[in-house]
Design a protein around this motif. Structure first.
Motif, PDB file in Angstrom:
ATOM      1  N   ALA A 252       0.825  -1.211   0.000  1.00 43.02           N
ATOM      2  CA  ALA A 252       0.000   0.000   0.000  1.00 43.02           C
ATOM      3  C   ALA A 252       0.860   1.263   0.000  1.00 43.02           C
ATOM      4  CB  ALA A 252      -0.929  -0.006   1.207  1.00 43.02           C
ATOM      5  N   LYS A 253       2.016   1.225   0.676  1.00 42.62           N
ATOM      6  CA  LYS A 253       2.848   2.428   0.731  1.00 42.62           C
ATOM      7  C   LYS A 253       3.417   2.765  -0.646  1.00 42.62           C
ATOM      8  CE  LYS A 253       7.126   0.042   2.102  1.00 42.62           C
ATOM      9  NZ  LYS A 253       8.199  -0.034   3.120  1.00 42.62           N
ATOM     10  N   SER A 254       3.690   1.754  -1.480  1.00 44.21           N
ATOM     11  CA  SER A 254       4.172   2.017  -2.836  1.00 44.21           C
ATOM     12  C   SER A 254       3.067   2.599  -3.705  1.00 44.21           C
ATOM     13  CB  SER A 254       4.705   0.724  -3.463  1.00 44.21           C
ATOM     14  OG  SER A 254       5.829   0.242  -2.761  1.00 44.21           O
ATOM     15  N   LEU A 255       1.846   2.103  -3.519  1.00 44.52           N
ATOM     16  CA  LEU A 255       0.721   2.633  -4.285  1.00 44.52           C
ATOM     17  C   LEU A 255       0.419   4.068  -3.878  1.00 44.52           C
ATOM     18  CD1 LEU A 255      -1.562   2.220  -6.312  1.00 44.52           C
ATOM     19  CD2 LEU A 255      -2.922   1.219  -4.471  1.00 44.52           C
ATOM     20  N   ALA A 256       0.621   4.397  -2.604  1.00 47.28           N
ATOM     21  CA  ALA A 256       0.349   5.758  -2.136  1.00 47.28           C
ATOM     22  C   ALA A 256       1.280   6.771  -2.789  1.00 47.28           C
ATOM     23  CB  ALA A 256       0.492   5.818  -0.618  1.00 47.28           C
ATOM     24  N   THR A 257       2.494   6.362  -3.093  1.00 47.59           N
ATOM     25  CA  THR A 257       3.444   7.297  -3.709  1.00 47.59           C
ATOM     26  C   THR A 257       3.420   7.239  -5.229  1.00 47.59           C
ATOM     27  OG1 THR A 257       5.746   8.055  -3.626  1.00 47.59           O
ATOM     28  CG2 THR A 257       5.390   5.705  -3.730  1.00 47.59           C
ATOM     29  N   SER A 258       2.928   6.103  -5.807  1.00 47.34           N
ATOM     30  CA  SER A 258       2.840   5.959  -7.264  1.00 47.34           C
ATOM     31  C   SER A 258       1.430   5.524  -7.622  1.00 47.34           C
ATOM     32  CB  SER A 258       3.860   4.919  -7.764  1.00 47.34           C
ATOM     33  OG  SER A 258       5.166   5.292  -7.415  1.00 47.34           O
ATOM     34  N   PRO A 259       0.485   6.444  -7.661  1.00 47.38           N
ATOM     35  CA  PRO A 259      -0.924   6.076  -7.855  1.00 47.38           C
ATOM     36  C   PRO A 259      -1.210   5.530  -9.240  1.00 47.38           C
ATOM     37  CG  PRO A 259      -0.670   8.456  -7.921  1.00 47.38           C
ATOM     38  CD  PRO A 259       0.656   7.899  -7.515  1.00 47.38           C
TER      39      PRO A 259
ATOM     40  N   ASN B 176      -9.320  -5.961   6.687  1.00 45.22           N
ATOM     41  CA  ASN B 176      -9.830  -6.524   7.936  1.00 45.22           C
ATOM     42  C   ASN B 176      -9.187  -5.813   9.109  1.00 45.22           C
ATOM     43  OD1 ASN B 176      -9.752  -9.141   5.881  1.00 45.22           O
ATOM     44  ND2 ASN B 176     -11.586  -9.051   7.161  1.00 45.22           N
ATOM     45  N   SER B 177      -9.711  -6.059  10.279  1.00 44.83           N
ATOM     46  CA  SER B 177      -9.318  -5.276  11.455  1.00 44.83           C
ATOM     47  C   SER B 177      -7.843  -5.441  11.809  1.00 44.83           C
ATOM     48  CB  SER B 177     -10.191  -5.669  12.652  1.00 44.83           C
ATOM     49  OG  SER B 177     -10.161  -7.070  12.855  1.00 44.83           O
ATOM     50  N   ARG B 178      -7.225  -6.580  11.460  1.00 48.62           N
ATOM     51  CA  ARG B 178      -5.831  -6.799  11.853  1.00 48.62           C
ATOM     52  C   ARG B 178      -4.820  -6.316  10.821  1.00 48.62           C
ATOM     53  NH1 ARG B 178      -5.206 -12.623  14.954  1.00 48.62           N
ATOM     54  NH2 ARG B 178      -6.598 -12.172  16.693  1.00 48.62           N
ATOM     55  N   HIS B 179      -5.294  -5.967   9.622  1.00 46.18           N
ATOM     56  CA  HIS B 179      -4.365  -5.605   8.557  1.00 46.18           C
ATOM     57  C   HIS B 179      -4.457  -4.142   8.156  1.00 46.18           C
ATOM     58  CE1 HIS B 179      -3.081  -9.711   7.955  1.00 46.18           C
ATOM     59  NE2 HIS B 179      -4.339 -10.102   7.874  1.00 46.18           N
ATOM     60  N   TRP B 180      -5.613  -3.540   8.270  1.00 44.46           N
ATOM     61  CA  TRP B 180      -5.758  -2.119   7.935  1.00 44.46           C
ATOM     62  C   TRP B 180      -6.398  -1.412   9.127  1.00 44.46           C
ATOM     63  CZ3 TRP B 180      -4.762   0.538   3.217  1.00 44.46           C
ATOM     64  CH2 TRP B 180      -4.314  -0.257   2.167  1.00 44.46           C
ATOM     65  N   PRO B 181      -5.674  -0.806  10.016  1.00 44.98           N
ATOM     66  CA  PRO B 181      -4.207  -0.772  10.038  1.00 44.98           C
ATOM     67  C   PRO B 181      -3.624  -1.953  10.828  1.00 44.98           C
ATOM     68  CG  PRO B 181      -5.054   0.657  11.727  1.00 44.98           C
ATOM     69  CD  PRO B 181      -6.253   0.073  11.032  1.00 44.98           C
TER      70      PRO B 181
ATOM     71  N   ASP C 143      -1.662   5.970   4.453  1.00 42.14           N
ATOM     72  CA  ASP C 143      -1.596   5.396   3.108  1.00 42.14           C
ATOM     73  C   ASP C 143      -2.997   5.162   2.541  1.00 42.14           C
ATOM     74  OD1 ASP C 143       1.148   5.392   3.139  1.00 42.14           O
ATOM     75  OD2 ASP C 143       1.327   3.317   3.815  1.00 42.14           O
ATOM     76  N   PHE C 144      -3.917   4.684   3.376  1.00 42.30           N
ATOM     77  CA  PHE C 144      -5.286   4.453   2.916  1.00 42.30           C
ATOM     78  C   PHE C 144      -5.925   5.768   2.464  1.00 42.30           C
ATOM     79  CE2 PHE C 144      -9.876   4.151   3.684  1.00 42.30           C
ATOM     80  CZ  PHE C 144     -10.187   3.025   2.918  1.00 42.30           C
ATOM     81  N   THR C 145      -5.739   6.789   3.283  1.00 43.72           N
ATOM     82  CA  THR C 145      -6.290   8.106   2.922  1.00 43.72           C
ATOM     83  C   THR C 145      -5.659   8.626   1.639  1.00 43.72           C
ATOM     84  OG1 THR C 145      -6.644   8.590   5.269  1.00 43.72           O
ATOM     85  CG2 THR C 145      -6.646  10.451   3.750  1.00 43.72           C
TER      86      THR C 145
END
Length: 908
Positions: free
Chosen positions: A437-444, A454-459, A492-494
């Motif tokens: 997700a962090k790579s997608l946030a910088t390279s959309p 799910n609750s354990r992965h995001w975040p 990153d989600f935002t």
């Protein structure tokens, strides 16, 4: 190039750099250079200096641990995983600017480790603070080196870089290109800022059954976007915060769907051919040789050294000569292979011998042989492994082998190699991307699908540093990790939601792979959750990701597929009330049937022919064999136990015969004890055995069996006894003493079939007037002494062979001897009537086979007992006993005849 036209773009990671270079090339932006922040600072520092390579840092940490005093960390520094933890702590301390000069034992220990590491590292590799200091002295050259600087797609920098950014702003134009992203609080005011409006993509939410189902639906979605909506693959991204949870799924689905999928974070090296080769060798060096491990390594001869790459052919030939090869331990298999290979000195044999030698040397120092390994043992093990890798591997596999051993000890090789990734070629960036997700946030990208919401992965949950934690270090976590992982995931989600232009699909699983219910991420809005589309694993796919998907989505195509047509025809024929070709009907006088009937038949093959004609054809005609899935090393399965009993009793009888002819005879019990000891030792050398305690009980049990067999009235006092006497054989060992010519053919009376086999024991009295045939049985005693519906034909076969080879003048008796109880079951008089009955049944079975009726035969009495079919049970209908046989019974009885049907019911 003029510094006014030169432009430098600073991005987050390798994927962003590749994507930006590609975009610059499309725009023909000459004079543009793209680099990460680490490369940017190193370029300004000049003098060929670089940041510290993570792999080299891990190797250096491992090397200095033995000579560095770490205080209370000394008790754990030899444990697997410490090198990785220490490397991670040093990285966080350097990039966060954490002060390692604090007066705390843990901090001082890490500081001592840092000093030892820096002394060992090359002078050209600098930690961030030293790199920044060197770069600051050359700041006046920044305009010529970089021109204007634009920092793209980031929401935060490591704290150590901010002072340099502020200094750089005074000499060149620095622009922070934020777009709609979060703007860091420490951004210097003199730095240019480019903000932009938020995008308004279409949001949808879907729920899948499991994470694997999520991956399947993601591939279907990606193919649909490309095929039906004409979206460029480079505009599509699938992302998650924890890519490791999905990597294996996508690697498999990439092959199944034939969809080019770009792993932006790299592919675990274990999924590459060279990774499989190194993993196969490591498995063997850690746990010793076994049949499965040798087979696995032989499949990667491309990466084996020239001296050993030919071992696979020899191993495959030798493995066919070794009984129960999958049960043998390292030592047992080594002895057998060396013994078989010694007779031939071909290059392939030499290759196998060399491989076994290298593996034996490495296995002798492995943790499995030495659980309490000292630091010196680990050093020795690593040295031997390096030598083994150089002697056994080559090319990319050897490079990977050395790289993994540089990172950690040989004992933790398997854990180390899993953490190594292979980066995909830059041109793959134009494919559908699977990325963090962090790579997608910088390279959309325009079309995005987020997995694992799910609750354990995001975040994800925040974790403390593994070394700098404990009393007095409460503030260390915040200092070492100014942007905790949970906050980074939220940001990153935002960012993804604000920078994606067309659509964002949020996916989450309802259950994990074990069926546990999973909670939903609180990042999903209530409105979005109310509109969630629930996807089901067995539902008809809207877009196919593979051929199997396509056939499931389009039943009309499935109905035209040749394989499906044959499978459906087989299903309908099994359900029919009459016999068909799928039940065993073949053309009359089939050449295959004539061929197998022309071969000598054993008692086992005759039982198959009588009771399971279809299984007889499968086994002896088509060569089908069930998979050997018995890997239980705590006990011997019934088949192996039977072999053990026959082997030991043969050696005991040889000891008793030798003692009878000796001038100074020993007591019979002593001979039996010696025979059992020799037999068990011989078995232990050549076969797999249970643990020592259980094997000791097995020795005692075999002693009891041998005494029961030879000290009771089961053996004549005067005369001669033979063990394992073959008849109707193709060849014979001239050194063995047998009462007849074992190569002489034996024809079953009343038939045209030649029979072969081996009689367990034959006792002949001194006057050659009486002979006793014994067939050892390790199961429960039987009540009836007849043919038992064709299950018990050994005594009749043995009787025919003995009468034919010994002559009719000797009165012969055939008995079953149940070794666990000592009970005997003699073939009743007149014995000839049973031979005639068996011949009649065999003639009927042969006639039906030649007429093309190779049907399933007699049904087992118990639901779980498939007897002669054994491992071939999978090829039979699932409802064989309760449904299939009742539907076919009338037609089968008609085709096989009343005589054969009645034969099955005898003595039952």
């Amino acid at each position: 190039m003029n510094s006014r036209t030169k432009k430098t773009l600073v991005v987050l990671d390798r994927h962003a750099a590749v994507a930006q270079r590609l975009a610059s090339a499309h725009e023909r932006a000459h004079g543009t250079q793209v680099m990460t922040m680490n490369d940017f600072v190193a370029r300004l520092a000049g003098g060929f200096v670089t940041t510290i390579d993570t792999t080299l840092l891990r190797k250096t940490v491992h090397e200095v641990l033995s000579e560095t005093h770490l205080g209370d960390l000394d008790t754990i520094k030899d444990l697997p995983g410490f090198v990785h933890a220490a490397t991670h702590t040093l990285h966080k301390a350097w990039y966060s600017g954490f002060d390692l000069q604090q007066n705390h034992p843990r901090v001082q220990a890490v500081a001592r480790l840092e000093r030892a590491v820096l002394e060992k590292l090359p002078a050209s590799m600098l930690r961030p603070s030293a790199l920044i200091k060197a770069a600051s002295t050359r700041i006046k050259h920044a305009p010529a080196i970089f021109g204007s600087v634009r920092i793209l797609g980031m929401t935060e920098l490591h704290p150590c870089w901010w002072p340099l950014i502020e200094l750089l702003c005074k000499h060149v134009s620095v622009t922070w290109v934020a777009g709609p992203r979060h703007i860091p609080a420490r951004l210097p005011k003199i730095c240019n800022l480019e903000s932009g409006p938020e995008e308004s993509p279409e949001f949808t939410a879907v729920s899948a059954s499991t994470p694997y189902h999520e991956a399947i639906e993601a591939i279907r979605w990606a193919r649909q976007m490309v095929v039906q909506k004409n979206v460029k693959p480079g505009d599509i991204a699938i992302a998650s915060t924890d890519t490791t949870a999905y990597d294996d799924y996508f690697i498999a689905l990439r092959e199944e769907s034939d969809l080019p999928l770009y792993f932006a974070h790299g592919v675990c090296v274990i999924n590459s051919p060279q990774g499989q080769a190194t993993a196969a060798l490591a498995d063997m060096l850690l746990r010793g040789i076994s049949a499965d491990r040798l087979n696995r390594l032989s499949a990667h001869k491309r990466f084996l050294a020239d001296d050993v790459k030919g071992f696979g052919k020899t191993w495959r030939e030798l493995s066919r000569k070794i009984d129960d090869v999958h049960t043998l331990s390292h030592e047992q298999l080594g002895v057998r292979v060396e013994a078989l290979a010694a007779a031939d000195v071909a290059n392939e044999q030499h290759a196998l011998s060399r491989l076994l030698s290298e593996v034996t040397d490495s296995y002798s120092v492995s943790p499995e042989r030495n659980p309490t390994m000292s630091l010196a043992d680990h050093v020795t093990m690593k040295r031997i492994w390096l030598r083994a890798g150089e002697n056994l591997l080559k090319d990319a596999a050897l490079t990977l082998w050395k790289r993994a051993l540089q990172s950690a000890s040989a004992a933790s090789f398997e854990q180390t190699i899993v953490g190594i990734s292979l980066q995909e070629p830059p041109e793959c960036c134009e494919r559908v991307a699977w990325m963090p997700a962090k790579s997608l946030a910088t390279s959309p990208r325009r079309y995005v699908r987020l997995l694992g919401l799910n609750s354990r992965h995001w975040p994800r949950e925040n974790t403390d540093d593994r070394l700098l934690t404990g009393p007095g270090l409460e503030d260390a976590a915040k200092a070492l990790d100014p942007l905790p992982v949970a906050d980074a995931d939220r940001r990153d989600f935002t960012t993804i939601c604000k920078t994606t232009t067309d659509s964002v699909t949020c996916s989450f699983a309802r259950q994990d792979g074990d069926g546990k219910v999973l909670g939903k991420s609180h990042l999903l809005s209530t409105d979005l959750l109310e509109q969630t589309t629930h996807l089901f694993r067995n539902a008809k796919p809207l877009h196919a990701m593979s051929e199997a998907d396509r056939l499931q989505a389009q039943p009309e195509d499935l109905n035209e597929d040749p394989s499906a047509i044959r499978a459906l025809e087989c299903w309908h024929n099994w359900r029919a009330g009459h016999v068909t070709q799928h039940d065993g009907l073949i053309r009359a006088n089939h050449p295959l049937i004539n061929h197998i009937l022309s071969k000598p038949a054993s008692a086992t093959s005759l039982t198959r022919m009588l009771r399971a004609p279809l299984g007889y054809v499968w086994y002896y005609g088509l060569g089908w064999r069930g998979a050997d899935i018995d890997t239980d090393t705590l006990t011997l399965n019934p088949k192996l136990f039977g072999k053990l009993v026959h082997s030991v009793l043969q050696i005991v009888l040889q000891k008793l015969n030798a003692n009878r002819e000796a001038p100074n005879q020993k007591p019979s019990e002593e001979c039996i004890r010696e025979g059992v000891q020799s037999g068990m030792d011989a078995w232990e050398t050549l076969h797999g055995t249970p643990p020592n305690l259980l094997w000791g009980h097995m020795r005692e049990h075999m002693m009891t069996i041998a005494k029961r067999v030879f000290l009771s009235q089961n053996r004549i006092e005067n005369g001669v006894s033979y063990a394992e006497i073959p008849f109707g054989s193709q060849s014979a060992d001239v050194e063995d003493d047998f009462p007849w010519d074992v190569t002489a053919s034996v024809i079953l009376k009343g038939t045209d079939l030649q029979v072969t086999g081996s009689i367990d024991r034959l006792d002949i009295d001194l006057d050659n007037e009486r002979a006793y045939l014994f067939d050892y049985k390790t199961g429960k005693p039987q009540k009836e002494a007849g043919l038992n519906g064709g299950r018990e034909v050994q005594r009749c076969i043995y009787l025919v062979a003995a009468q034919a080879l010994l002559g009719q003048n000797i009165e012969t008796t055939a008995r079953l001897l149940f070794v666990n109880t000592g009970d005997q079951l003699e073939l009743p008089e007149p014995q000839g009537s049973f031979i005639d009955e068996l011949a009649s049944g065999i003639n009927e079975a042969v006639s039906r086979l030649k007429n093309g009726n190779a049907l399933f035969g007699a049904t087992p009495e118990n639901q779980g007992d498939w007897g002669i079919y054994g491992g071939l049970r999978l090829a039979l209908p699932a409802d064989l006993r309760r449904g299939y046989t009742s539907r076919k019974e009338v037609d089968v009885k008609t085709r096989l005849g009343h005589d054969l049907w009645s034969f099955w019911k005898t003595d039952t």
